[in-house]
Design an enzyme around this catalytic site. Structure first.
Site, PDB file in Angstrom:
ATOM      1  N   GLY A 109     -26.527 -52.909  36.694  1.00 34.72           N
ATOM      2  CA  GLY A 109     -26.127 -53.555  35.439  1.00 34.72           C
ATOM      3  C   GLY A 109     -25.563 -54.930  35.739  1.00 34.72           C
ATOM      4  N   GLY A 110     -24.706 -55.385  34.824  1.00 34.37           N
ATOM      5  CA  GLY A 110     -24.123 -56.721  34.986  1.00 34.37           C
ATOM      6  C   GLY A 110     -23.267 -56.826  36.232  1.00 34.37           C
TER       7      GLY A 110
ATOM      8  N   GLY B  77     -44.779 -86.030  50.403  1.00 35.63           N
ATOM      9  CA  GLY B  77     -43.458 -85.913  49.777  1.00 35.63           C
ATOM     10  C   GLY B  77     -42.516 -85.083  50.628  1.00 35.63           C
ATOM     11  CB  ALA B  78     -43.069 -82.224  52.882  1.00 37.37           C
TER      12      ALA B  78
HETATM   13  C1  HXC Z   1     -17.256 -43.599  34.921  1.00 36.86           C
HETATM   14  C2  HXC Z   1     -18.561 -42.820  36.647  1.00 36.86           C
HETATM   15  C3  HXC Z   1     -19.443 -43.894  36.476  1.00 36.86           C
HETATM   16  C4  HXC Z   1     -19.158 -44.839  35.471  1.00 36.86           C
HETATM   17  C5  HXC Z   1     -20.156 -42.689  38.089  1.00 36.86           C
HETATM   18  N1  HXC Z   1     -19.034 -42.101  37.640  1.00 36.86           N
HETATM   19  N2  HXC Z   1     -20.423 -43.783  37.391  1.00 36.86           N
HETATM   20  N3  HXC Z   1     -17.483 -42.682  35.870  1.00 36.86           N
HETATM   21  N4  HXC Z   1     -18.052 -44.650  34.727  1.00 36.86           N
HETATM   22  N5  HXC Z   1     -19.923 -45.896  35.284  1.00 36.86           N
HETATM   23  C6  HXC Z   1     -18.426 -40.892  38.156  1.00 36.86           C
HETATM   24  C7  HXC Z   1     -19.237 -39.649  37.896  1.00 36.86           C
HETATM   25  O1  HXC Z   1     -18.908 -39.124  36.654  1.00 36.86           O
HETATM   26  C8  HXC Z   1     -18.785 -38.752  39.028  1.00 36.86           C
HETATM   27  O2  HXC Z   1     -17.538 -38.167  38.706  1.00 36.86           O
HETATM   28  C9  HXC Z   1     -18.538 -39.712  40.151  1.00 36.86           C
HETATM   29  O3  HXC Z   1     -18.374 -40.986  39.562  1.00 36.86           O
HETATM   30  C10 HXC Z   1     -19.685 -39.777  41.144  1.00 36.86           C
HETATM   31  O4  HXC Z   1     -20.898 -39.951  40.408  1.00 36.86           O
HETATM   32  P1  HXC Z   1     -22.178 -39.072  40.690  1.00 36.86           P
HETATM   33  O5  HXC Z   1     -23.073 -39.283  39.526  1.00 36.86           O
HETATM   34  O6  HXC Z   1     -21.782 -37.671  41.020  1.00 36.86           O
HETATM   35  O7  HXC Z   1     -22.713 -39.729  42.010  1.00 36.86           O
HETATM   36  P2  HXC Z   1     -24.206 -39.967  42.460  1.00 36.86           P
HETATM   37  O8  HXC Z   1     -25.020 -38.737  42.219  1.00 36.86           O
HETATM   38  O9  HXC Z   1     -24.120 -40.490  43.829  1.00 36.86           O
HETATM   39  O10 HXC Z   1     -24.783 -41.078  41.478  1.00 36.86           O
HETATM   40  C11 HXC Z   1     -24.216 -42.384  41.483  1.00 36.86           C
HETATM   41  C12 HXC Z   1     -24.714 -43.196  40.268  1.00 36.86           C
HETATM   42  C13 HXC Z   1     -24.469 -42.413  38.973  1.00 36.86           C
HETATM   43  C14 HXC Z   1     -26.232 -43.445  40.447  1.00 36.86           C
HETATM   44  C15 HXC Z   1     -23.997 -44.528  40.300  1.00 36.86           C
HETATM   45  O11 HXC Z   1     -23.114 -41.971  38.965  1.00 36.86           O
HETATM   46  C16 HXC Z   1     -24.709 -43.227  37.769  1.00 36.86           C
HETATM   47  O12 HXC Z   1     -25.875 -43.415  37.368  1.00 36.86           O
HETATM   48  N6  HXC Z   1     -23.610 -43.683  37.148  1.00 36.86           N
HETATM   49  C17 HXC Z   1     -23.707 -44.453  35.911  1.00 36.86           C
HETATM   50  C18 HXC Z   1     -24.235 -45.824  36.206  1.00 36.86           C
HETATM   51  C19 HXC Z   1     -24.207 -46.696  34.991  1.00 36.86           C
HETATM   52  O13 HXC Z   1     -25.054 -46.591  34.098  1.00 36.86           O
HETATM   53  N7  HXC Z   1     -23.164 -47.532  34.900  1.00 36.86           N
HETATM   54  C20 HXC Z   1     -23.034 -48.468  33.864  1.00 36.86           C
HETATM   55  C21 HXC Z   1     -23.956 -49.631  34.228  1.00 36.86           C
HETATM   56  S1  HXC Z   1     -23.828 -50.891  33.069  1.00 36.86           S
HETATM   57  P3  HXC Z   1     -17.078 -36.775  39.280  1.00 36.86           P
HETATM   58  O14 HXC Z   1     -15.767 -36.527  38.621  1.00 36.86           O
HETATM   59  O15 HXC Z   1     -18.148 -35.806  38.916  1.00 36.86           O
HETATM   60  O16 HXC Z   1     -16.966 -36.941  40.759  1.00 36.86           O
HETATM   61  C22 HXC Z   1     -22.689 -51.847  33.689  1.00 36.86           C
HETATM   62  C23 HXC Z   1     -22.424 -52.984  32.821  1.00 36.86           C
HETATM   63  C24 HXC Z   1     -21.648 -54.011  33.549  1.00 36.86           C
HETATM   64  O17 HXC Z   1     -22.170 -51.654  34.709  1.00 36.86           O
HETATM   65  C25 HXC Z   1     -21.613 -55.194  32.682  1.00 36.86           C
HETATM   66  C26 HXC Z   1     -20.980 -56.333  33.308  1.00 36.86           C
HETATM   67  C27 HXC Z   1     -21.227 -57.532  32.480  1.00 36.86           C
END
Ligand code: HXC
Length: 513
Positions: free
Chosen positions: A169-170, A403-404
């Protein structure tokens, strides 16, 4: 008092366990170190001072008030690398997946503010599930607070990012605005939208690794500057690159003691082949010039028709930019121009002198390049070198065509010292192409057009395929022997050490982005 000390100790012990032993074990099973292990390995022994270890998030929604973990998923503080101060944050994947909350962002921002005030490099070890989903816009705001600081700190302190887990993401935009991105192979990835969203929107099926793994970004996109096989190797690379960099833009880069002798570079004699179209390895030229084993390449696997990297000359860091005749004959194209332009701007921001080695047959022709904007991308390099005020020395080893020639740190765009080997050819184009254009009529009318072309080619080469026309004009300061190259460059850079260039008054230039 004993009880109070015990209470503190309990809190600290709890904080150091992060998300708990089970999650630490999972991290290890995935061949990843924990945030604290990474910091311990990165910094000099026992030098880390942690800040904000007892911070917790303030969210109450979705049961978050029942889930408080000290540190809130990021370990922040300062310490030393090779005895020099650095600020470092490491996201702790064991705590809410290292996701970024408002509080987590505040910790990073506080660290960035300190690093800028003090004038010391900032290192981010990224391992995070992105925005803390439970916190909504507060987390997005936190990211933007970091982005803003990345920009304010740019060109003031070196900013390094290591991607050691997910980065989606961002969230990718903070590393993207730092100076260098290091990625760990197999366990890290970076993308704006993950494979599931890609599938939904474009119906493309792609794995995380293919979409945004370390090799994808090192070879295809150029987002990653270096990759390493594991966490430890990646942290070693961070330590290594810092040895070339000053603490901030007011300082010179650090030298290491290097006793100098006669400094002849015998290995350079005979390196350029007689046949102007035969490739050779420009890295051998670099090795023949710089201090032994001091080359630290940046973007090794991306746009490899251009070489960029740090090196030391007589113990002092320099930035090297060089055409690589082994790849695409060393031609300038969009990617290689962008690569060298970005590297130039980094070196110029941080007082690192530039050595430019030239063997370039021109810009790459074709629709692909034109339609993807080679005019603008090539202009980036022209602009970046033209505005660079650090000491700049050029050596033309063979071709400097069209030019290079201008773009590759010519005298005309502000290079301080311009050298050429006797094998240099400085011309608008190669002898064959030139003869076919300017002697077209004569060749067509000749009894033996092939023989005529050869004759005209030789005539043109005699006139232009050498460095002497440029030397006569003073565009080349000296035609030097390959074996004396290192001596000349050592003396040249030493002479330029106190170079100063007054800057025109303006807010900033408008580099063709
Ligand atoms: C809160 C989160 C989290 C999140 C993971 N966790 N991502 N909690 N917010 N964004 C937590 C899970 O609930 C889990 O908690 C623990 O972290 C580990 O995650 P797992 O899924 O068990 O790990 P894994 O299987 O290794 O997968 C990792 C992952 C997946 C691929 C990153 O967790 C995932 O897809 N997370 C969401 C990613 C996402 O969409 N983020 C938002 C992106 S948008 P427990 O308690 O079970 O251990 C963004 C916008 C930014 O970031 C903008 C900026 C401008």
């Amino acid at each position: 008092m004993d009880k109070k000390i015990e209470a503190l100790q309990n809190r600290l012990d709890q904080a150091r366990l992060g998300g708990g032993q089970a999650r630490i074990d999972k991290q290890h099973r995935q061949k990843k170190l924990t945030a604290r292990e990474r910091i311990r390995y990165l910094l000099d022994p026992a030098s880390f001072e942690e800040l904000g270890i007892l911070v917790t998030h303030r969210a109450t929604e979705f049961g978050m008030d029942q889930q408080q973990v000290y540190g809130d998923g990021v370990v922040t503080g300062y310490g030393t690398i090779g005895g020099r101060l650095v600020y470092v944050f490491a996201q702790d994947f064991t705590v809410f997946g290292g996701s970024l909350s408002e509080t987590h962002a505040e910790k990073i921002c506080k660290l960035m503010d300190l690093a800028v005030k003090v004038g010391a490099p900032l290192i981010g070890l990224n391992d995070s599930g992105g925005a803390r989903i439970q916190e909504g816009v507060r987390s997005l705001g936190g990211y933007a607070d970091i982005f803003y600081r990345n920009v304010q700190a740019s060109g003031v302190i070196p900013q390094l990012s290591a991607i050691m887990g997910p980065c989606a993401g961002g969230a990718v935009y903070s590393p993207a605005m730092t100076d260098f991105i290091f990625m760990v192979e197999g366990t890290s990835y970076m993308f704006v939208t993950g494979p599931n969203v890609v599938k939904t929107v474009t119906n493309e099926t792609v794995s995380s690794e293919e979409l945004g793994g370390a090799s994808t970004h090192a070879v295809k996109s150029g987002v990653a500057h270096r990759t390493a096989p594991n966490d430890v190797a990646c942290l070693d690379e961070l330590r290594a690159v810092l040895s070339y960099l000053p603490q901030n833009n007011r300082e010179k880069p650090p030298s290491v003691p290097f006793p100098l002798g006669e400094e002849w570079s015998e290995s350079l004699t005979g390196l350029v082949p007689e046949n102007p179209n035969q490739p050779y390895d420009m890295k051998q030229v670099i090795e023949g010039i710089i201090d032994p084993e001091s080359f630290f390449e940046i973007h090794r696997d991306y746009a490899d028709n251009m070489i960029t990297g740090f090196a030391r000359l007589g113990g002092k860091p320099i930035g090297v930019i060089a055409n690589q005749p082994l790849a695409l004959a060393g031609v300038l194209d969009s990617d290689s121009s962008r690569k060298a332009a970005r590297f130039t701007r980094f070196c110029d921001s941080f007082n690192i002198p530039l050595l430019v080695l030239v063997d370039v047959p021109g810009f790459l022709p074709g629709t692909d390049q034109e339609w993807h904007g080679i005019i603008v991308h090539g202009a980036k390099l022209l602009y970046a070198l033209s505005e660079a005020t650090v000491p700049r020395i050029t050596l033309i080893t063979r071709k400097a065509y069209g030019g290079a020639y201008d773009v590759m740190n010519s005298k005309h765009i502000g290079a301080d010292l311009n050298y050429a080997w006797p094998s240099a050819e400085i011309a608008v184009m190669g002898a064959k192409g030139a003869s076919e254009i300017i002697f077209r009529k004569e060749i067509a009318e000749a009894d033996d057009p092939q023989a005529k072309l050869a004759e005209k080619e030789a005539e043109y080469a005699q006139a232009f395929a050498n460095p002497y026309g440029a030397a006569q004009r003073g565009f080349i300061d000296e035609v030097i022997l390959p074996r004396e190259t290192r001596r000349k460059l050592l003396r040249g850079f030493a002479s330029l050490e106190h170079k100063e260039v007054p800057q025109p008054r303006r807010k900033h230039g408008n580099i063709p982005l």
